[in-house]
Write a protein that holds these residues in place. Structure first.
Motif: not given
Length: 158
Positions: A31-47, A19-29
């Motif tokens: 800060k990323l400049r690449n929009k595709a990476m932001r979407i991928v990290i958030r799509v993985i972090s939420v489930p 749970l902490a890793a998913s929250i960290f990943g969602f918040a870290y996304a």
């Protein structure tokens, strides 16, 4: 002797870490400049966060259906037996007796039977390695008694 359900503690700790890793990943996304990476990290972090929080909640809620007795120590105090009653509601339930040693870090189930078939007064130590469990076979004589290497366990009806 320390009595702790290490499996439940470990599962809750892993769930909280995910749970902490998913929250960290969602918040870290963010800060990323690449929009595709932001979407991928958030799509993985939420489930992962949703599943981890559900697992933690179910483990905490499920622990209320299990009760433990006060441990019955061997004469030397190196071994202890404890009764675990699992209330399964309309299905009845199950009673098991667990043997603890190595300061509570090792345990093994030595008896399984009907719900409330063993009371604390039914567990008697004859010596440091000889344990007798008396059980009630009033409703169903279906029980299982296991012997371990560290102690001789014998079961008999009340």
């Amino acid at each position: 002797m320390l009595f702790m359900e290490w499996f439940r503690f470990g599962a809750i700790a892993i769930g909280l870490a995910l749970l902490a890793a998913s929250i960290f990943g969602f918040a870290y996304a963010r800060k990323l400049r690449n929009k595709a990476m932001r979407i991928v990290i958030r799509v993985i972090s939420v489930p992962i966060g949703a599943i981890a929080s559900l697992v933690v909640l179910l483990l905490i809620a499920g622990s209320g259906c299990v009760s433990h007795s006060v441990p019955v120590y061997s004469p030397s105090g190196k071994l202890a037996a404890r009764i675990e009653d699992a209330d399964e509601g309309a299905m009845g339930g199950e009673t098991s007796v667990e043997l603890f040693w190595a300061h509570g870090f090792r345990k093994q189930t030595i008896y399984q039977g009907e719900w409330k078939s063993v009371q604390q007064s039914d567990i008697q130590w004859n010596s440091d390695t000889d344990l007798v469990i008396h059980y009630s076979a009033a409703y169903n004589p279906d029980f299982r008694c296991y012997t371990v290497d560290i102690a001789k366990v014998s079961c008999s009806p009340r």
